[in-house]
Motif scaffolding. Structure first.
Motif, PDB file in Angstrom:
ATOM      1  N   ARG A 190       6.666  -0.624   3.684  1.00 24.69           N
ATOM      2  CA  ARG A 190       6.888  -0.440   5.127  1.00 24.69           C
ATOM      3  C   ARG A 190       5.838  -1.197   5.939  1.00 24.69           C
ATOM      4  O   ARG A 190       6.147  -1.767   6.992  1.00 24.69           O
ATOM      5  CB  ARG A 190       6.860   1.052   5.481  1.00 24.69           C
ATOM      6  N   SER A 191       4.602  -1.209   5.443  1.00 24.54           N
ATOM      7  CA  SER A 191       3.547  -1.911   6.186  1.00 24.54           C
ATOM      8  C   SER A 191       3.754  -3.427   6.146  1.00 24.54           C
ATOM      9  O   SER A 191       3.489  -4.124   7.133  1.00 24.54           O
ATOM     10  CB  SER A 191       2.170  -1.536   5.632  1.00 24.54           C
TER      11      SER A 191
ATOM     12  N   GLN B  91       6.688  -4.845   5.926  1.00 17.73           N
ATOM     13  CA  GLN B  91       7.829  -5.038   6.823  1.00 17.73           C
ATOM     14  C   GLN B  91       7.388  -5.059   8.284  1.00 17.73           C
ATOM     15  O   GLN B  91       7.928  -5.810   9.106  1.00 17.73           O
ATOM     16  CB  GLN B  91       8.849  -3.918   6.595  1.00 17.73           C
ATOM     17  N   LYS B  92       6.377  -4.286   8.607  1.00 17.88           N
ATOM     18  CA  LYS B  92       5.902  -4.209   9.989  1.00 17.88           C
ATOM     19  C   LYS B  92       5.221  -5.502  10.425  1.00 17.88           C
ATOM     20  O   LYS B  92       5.477  -6.005  11.532  1.00 17.88           O
ATOM     21  CB  LYS B  92       4.934  -3.032  10.134  1.00 17.88           C
ATOM     22  N   TYR B  93       4.350  -6.041   9.576  1.00 12.16           N
ATOM     23  CA  TYR B  93       3.544  -7.194   9.986  1.00 12.16           C
ATOM     24  C   TYR B  93       4.138  -8.536   9.540  1.00 12.16           C
ATOM     25  O   TYR B  93       3.889  -9.560  10.179  1.00 12.16           O
ATOM     26  CB  TYR B  93       2.120  -7.054   9.440  1.00 12.16           C
ATOM     27  N   TYR B  94       4.894  -8.535   8.449  1.00 18.45           N
ATOM     28  CA  TYR B  94       5.524  -9.759   7.952  1.00 18.45           C
ATOM     29  C   TYR B  94       6.959  -9.432   7.551  1.00 18.45           C
ATOM     30  O   TYR B  94       7.289  -9.369   6.362  1.00 18.45           O
ATOM     31  CB  TYR B  94       4.738 -10.329   6.764  1.00 18.45           C
ATOM     32  N   PRO B  95       7.833  -9.209   8.528  1.00 18.01           N
ATOM     33  CA  PRO B  95       9.180  -8.699   8.236  1.00 18.01           C
ATOM     34  C   PRO B  95      10.044  -9.641   7.406  1.00 18.01           C
ATOM     35  O   PRO B  95      11.000  -9.186   6.774  1.00 18.01           O
ATOM     36  CB  PRO B  95       9.776  -8.476   9.636  1.00 18.01           C
TER      37      PRO B  95
ATOM     38  N   THR C 161      -2.582  -3.768   7.563  1.00 13.89           N
ATOM     39  CA  THR C 161      -3.032  -3.368   8.892  1.00 13.89           C
ATOM     40  C   THR C 161      -3.028  -4.595   9.793  1.00 13.89           C
ATOM     41  O   THR C 161      -2.697  -5.707   9.350  1.00 13.89           O
ATOM     42  CB  THR C 161      -4.450  -2.770   8.845  1.00 13.89           C
ATOM     43  N   GLU C 162      -3.433  -4.423  11.030  1.00 11.92           N
ATOM     44  CA  GLU C 162      -3.487  -5.556  11.953  1.00 11.92           C
ATOM     45  C   GLU C 162      -4.555  -6.569  11.543  1.00 11.92           C
ATOM     46  O   GLU C 162      -4.572  -7.700  12.036  1.00 11.92           O
ATOM     47  CB  GLU C 162      -3.754  -5.069  13.374  1.00 11.92           C
TER      48      GLU C 162
END
Length: 363
Positions: free
Chosen positions: A180-181, A183-187, A245-246
């Motif tokens: 999921r992480s 997917q969030k930053y590198y979909p 993370t960011e």
């Protein structure tokens, strides 16, 4: 035990193939000390050969040189020069003589070495003899290797350059959080998951390829499977309990690989400091003593041009690397449960590694 000793002796023999060459500074010969390379069963000119004249030298009425090859090829000439005698063409012993030193040196320009024995990577030593003087010319016999080419898609798109890979076992909740992480930053980034759980939970999705293995196949077996499915120039190794993370800036890692000769670049995981290790093998005193592994915290200095990166021989399990180079080392599948150090031992002397600040991942 006997097999282990035989393997060790063979390894040491293969590891010490380099031949010590001592150059006599008073030899009046010009010759290539390195850089002559030929493909098997092909000819190559041996450049730079000649008898060097000096003001105080007294040369004989008849100047003569001899070139001798050893085991992988023969010597020949590509053209003849007037007033020069040549004997031994297409043999391992070529003799050239002339009453004119300039003609002799001109003839030497046309000497070729012809590889006659097939080997994918071997070394021949041609002996160059003039009067009492001797020189040795090394010639590399090497098969031409095809380039490994990748389709990197749009220029600068990290998703076309990097595949994330992980191995999971008994931590489905953790690996789902990792996915999921990402997917969030590198979909759009492709993720390969090697899974030897039982029972199996489905992880397949649009950008996730889920490969199921026999139960408890092991960590290195899973790594081999995951790496084998990568079709991008770089891969990103992740433990299954990491979280993006960011501050997980993969572009920084890719930029270091793009602009250096490094093979592996790591970042920082969790609350840890940057991990660097100096690891080396120390041979025993006797041939059958084996090696000791010596490692300690530390690095080998900054990477030129990258002040936040430090050369090392072991990194943390959050790293980006060149896919073909990591595949060439591989992961020995006998190490199933614990194998943190073994990959780096296999990579010692084969992969250039660095640990870099500025790229973090949650752990």
């Amino acid at each position: 035990m006997i097999r282990h000793e035989q393997n060790l002796l063979f390894f040491r023999k293969e590891s010490s193939k380099e031949t010590l060459l001592i150059v006599n500074g008073s030899v009046p010969l010009s010759y290539p000390a390195q850089g002559v390379v030929v493909a098997p069963h092909e000819p190559v000119y041996i450049p730079g050969k000649g008898v060097v004249t000096r003001a105080h030298d007294i040369f004989p009425h008849l100047c003569q040189v001899q070139l001798l090859s050893a085991e992988f090829g023969v010597l020949d000439i590509a053209a003849t020069v007037p007033n020069v005698n040549v004997n031994g063409q297409e043999t391992t012993s070529l003799t050239i003589s002339s009453t004119s030193l300039s003609h002799l040196n001109r003839q030497l320009e046309f000497v070729v070495y012809i590889s006659t024995v097939f080997d994918i990577d071997a070394r021949e030593y041609v002996h160059f003899v003039y009067m009492q003087h001797k020189a040795i010319i090394p010639i590399i016999i090497r098969v031409r290797k095809p380039p490994i080419l990748y389709d990197t898609g749009k220029a600068g798109d990290i998703n076309d350059k990097v595949t994330a890979i992980t191995k999971t076992f008994k931590r489905y909740s953790s690996v789902r959080l990792l996915l999921r992480s990402i997917q969030k930053y590198y979909p759009r980034m492709r993720v390969v998951v090697a899974d030897d759980n039982k029972p199996i939970e489905d992880l397949q999705s649009e950008h996730v390829d889920h490969y199921v293995m026999p139960f408890a196949s092991g960590w290195f077996g899973g790594r081999n499977l995951a790496v084998s499915q990568v079709i991008t120039p770089y891969l990103l190794w992740l433990d299954d309990d990491f979280v993006f993370t960011e501050d997980t800036k993969l572009e920084i890692m890719a930029g270091v690989l793009d602009n250096s000769n490094l093979d592996v670049v790591s970042g920082i995981a969790g609350e840890m400091n940057l991990v660097t290790t100096r690891m080396e093998l120390i041979p025993g005193k006797d041939d059958d003593d084996g090696y000791c592994i010596h490692h300690k915290s530390g690095n080998y200095g900054q990477v030129p041009g990258f002040p936040d990166c430090y050369l090392t021989t072991k990194v943390y399990n959050f790293f980006m690397g060149r896919s073909d180079e990591i595949r060439s080392v591989g992961f020995y599948p006998a190490y199933s449960r614990y194998a943190d150090r073994e990959f780096y031992l296999e990579a010692l002397g084969r992969l250039r590694m660095a640990a870099c600040k500025g790229v973090h991942i949650g752990h």
